[in-house]
Write an enzyme that holds these catalytic residues in place. Structure first.
Site, mmCIF file in Angstrom:
data_model
loop_
_atom_site.group_PDB
_atom_site.id
_atom_site.type_symbol
_atom_site.label_atom_id
_atom_site.label_comp_id
_atom_site.label_asym_id
_atom_site.label_seq_id
_atom_site.Cartn_x
_atom_site.Cartn_y
_atom_site.Cartn_z
ATOM 1 N N ASN A 94 0.868 -1.176 0.000
ATOM 2 C CA ASN A 94 0.000 0.000 0.000
ATOM 3 C C ASN A 94 0.909 1.232 0.000
ATOM 4 O O ASN A 94 1.477 1.578 1.033
ATOM 5 C CB ASN A 94 -0.897 -0.020 1.246
ATOM 6 C CG ASN A 94 -1.722 1.245 1.388
ATOM 7 O OD1 ASN A 94 -1.795 2.055 0.465
ATOM 8 N ND2 ASN A 94 -2.321 1.419 2.548
ATOM 9 N N LYS A 140 0.161 4.236 -0.298
ATOM 10 C CA LYS A 140 -0.489 5.439 0.264
ATOM 11 C C LYS A 140 -0.239 6.638 -0.666
ATOM 12 O O LYS A 140 -0.193 6.451 -1.874
ATOM 13 C CB LYS A 140 -0.008 5.687 1.700
ATOM 14 C CG LYS A 140 -0.144 4.428 2.549
ATOM 15 C CD LYS A 140 -0.007 4.679 4.016
ATOM 16 C CE LYS A 140 -0.046 3.355 4.758
ATOM 17 N NZ LYS A 140 -0.066 3.511 6.196
ATOM 18 N N HIS A 171 -9.510 0.735 4.805
ATOM 19 C CA HIS A 171 -8.232 0.967 5.482
ATOM 20 C C HIS A 171 -8.479 1.894 6.677
ATOM 21 O O HIS A 171 -9.301 2.817 6.602
ATOM 22 C CB HIS A 171 -7.219 1.590 4.514
ATOM 23 C CG HIS A 171 -5.839 1.626 5.088
ATOM 24 N ND1 HIS A 171 -5.443 2.600 5.987
ATOM 25 C CD2 HIS A 171 -4.786 0.796 4.938
ATOM 26 C CE1 HIS A 171 -4.189 2.365 6.341
ATOM 27 N NE2 HIS A 171 -3.761 1.275 5.728
ATOM 28 N N GLU A 179 -6.950 4.310 7.817
ATOM 29 C CA GLU A 179 -6.790 5.751 7.546
ATOM 30 C C GLU A 179 -8.047 6.318 6.894
ATOM 31 O O GLU A 179 -8.425 7.462 7.144
ATOM 32 C CB GLU A 179 -5.533 5.987 6.683
ATOM 33 C CG GLU A 179 -4.270 5.795 7.515
ATOM 34 C CD GLU A 179 -3.027 5.417 6.745
ATOM 35 O OE1 GLU A 179 -3.005 5.537 5.494
ATOM 36 O OE2 GLU A 179 -2.063 4.969 7.396
ATOM 37 N N GLU A 214 -5.405 -5.445 10.434
ATOM 38 C CA GLU A 214 -4.436 -4.378 10.649
ATOM 39 C C GLU A 214 -4.739 -3.671 11.967
ATOM 40 O O GLU A 214 -5.591 -2.764 12.001
ATOM 41 C CB GLU A 214 -4.514 -3.357 9.516
ATOM 42 C CG GLU A 214 -4.192 -3.925 8.152
ATOM 43 C CD GLU A 214 -3.568 -2.850 7.271
ATOM 44 O OE1 GLU A 214 -2.434 -3.064 6.833
ATOM 45 O OE2 GLU A 214 -4.202 -1.809 7.052
ATOM 46 N N GLY A 253 2.160 2.121 10.737
ATOM 47 C CA GLY A 253 3.027 3.289 10.595
ATOM 48 C C GLY A 253 3.691 3.712 11.894
ATOM 49 O O GLY A 253 4.274 4.789 11.976
ATOM 50 N N SER A 263 3.338 -2.290 10.351
ATOM 51 C CA SER A 263 4.793 -2.251 10.540
ATOM 52 C C SER A 263 5.470 -3.586 10.232
ATOM 53 O O SER A 263 6.443 -3.960 10.889
ATOM 54 C CB SER A 263 5.141 -1.769 11.953
ATOM 55 O OG SER A 263 4.625 -0.467 12.167
HETATM 56 C C1 PEP Z 1 -0.843 0.027 6.159
HETATM 57 O O1 PEP Z 1 -1.062 1.223 6.175
HETATM 58 O O2 PEP Z 1 -1.638 -0.737 5.591
HETATM 59 C C2 PEP Z 1 0.350 -0.457 6.837
HETATM 60 C C3 PEP Z 1 0.396 -1.697 7.222
HETATM 61 O O3 PEP Z 1 1.363 0.456 7.032
HETATM 62 P P1 PEP Z 1 2.793 0.165 7.709
HETATM 63 O O4 PEP Z 1 3.328 -1.104 7.122
HETATM 64 O O5 PEP Z 1 3.627 1.353 7.328
HETATM 65 O O6 PEP Z 1 2.553 0.042 9.169
#
Ligand code: PEP
Length: 251
Positions: A9, A11, A96, A98, A168, A174, A213
């Site tokens: 992703n 973003k 997601h 976000e 998630e 993040g 992460s």
């Molecule tokens: C995400 O936003 O789907 C995600 C997993 O981000 P990150 O790997 O940066 O934590």
């Protein structure tokens, strides 16, 4: 037998030049990824550039990060499923965290997007997960079940078969803080058990990805867990080397 899927992703990152470099880097290393399916989700405007760079190869799938529920019309600024398919997408992320937190998407909004994606011949990657406060108050399972139930209520359990689920935990996205393999496995098992009540085939075949992460250092331990079928990767998907290393950890 479930195949692992590793999805990037991106973003709101990148430009034309970095897209060409990143896609070429992933394509060049793709042959060393034996087991996993590979998916990248660039920002809308970079999807055609990614598709051109892939030049017809079908071992790196393309996806989008969001879609509108409408097919076409007076919806300024929006993008429909058919536009994404036309641009070469096979998958689309829905729900997601976000989108939920920053753009106010409710469980019902996410379900409507899931439905629009499938009606438009895209495979939705449904993101679910709890916030830190929800985890600390012991509500992880309640939240994840509620997010999943909203989809089942709208489209019916059988439609889940043509989708992917990404667990998630919001507190791990993040932040550099990863759920431990055991913490993630517990929730993945909870999701699979919930699906098993609906259909054992559905539960057996569903790809459930972990996101939060994930990086080359922790991917093997996470993907090695029984109910974790790959990853949804944010930050570490922006460099071909780290993204490919995660893909290869499913080998
Ligand atoms: C995400 O936003 O789907 C995600 C997993 O981000 P990150 O790997 O940066 O934590």
């Amino acid at each position: 037998m479930r195949r692992p899927l590793v999805a990037g992703n991106w973003k709101m990152n990148g430009d034309s030049k970095s897209t060409v470099n990143l896609v070429n880097g992933i394509a060049n290393g793709r042959a060393e990824v034996i087991n996993a399916e590979v998916l990248i989700c660039p920002p809308y405007i970079l999807i055609p550039r990614a598709a051109d760079t892939l030049n017809g190869r079908d071992d790196v799938f393309l996806g989008a990060q969001d879609l509108d529920i409408n097919e076409s019309g007076a919806f300024t600024g929006q993008i429909s499923a058919s536009m994404l398919v036309d641009a070469g997408c096979k998958y689309v992320l829905v729900g997601h965290s976000e989108r939920r937190a920053l753009y106010g998407e409710s469980d019902q909004d996410v379900a409507a997007k899931f439905d629009a994606a499938q009606k438009g011949a895209l495979i939705p990657v449904l993101c679910v997960g709890e916030t830190l406060a929800e985890r600390e108050s012991g509500d992880t399972e309640t939240v994840v079940a509620r997010q999943l139930q909203a989809i089942i209520d709208l489209v019916g359990a059988e439609k889940l078969a043509d989708s992917v689920i990404a667990y998630e935990p919001v507190w791990a996205i993040g932040t550099g803080v990863t759920a431990s393999p055991e913490q993630a496995q517990d929730v993945h098992k909870f999701i699979r058990d919930m699906l098993a009540v609906l259909s054992t085939d559905l539960a057996e075949n569903m790809q459930i990805l972990y996101g939060g992460s994930m990086n080359p250092g922790n991917a093997s331990a996470l993907i090695g867990m029984q109910d974790i079928d790959g990853g949804l990767i944010g930050g570490a998907s922006l460099q071909a080397e780290s993204f490919l290393a995660i893909c290869k950890s499913a080998n």
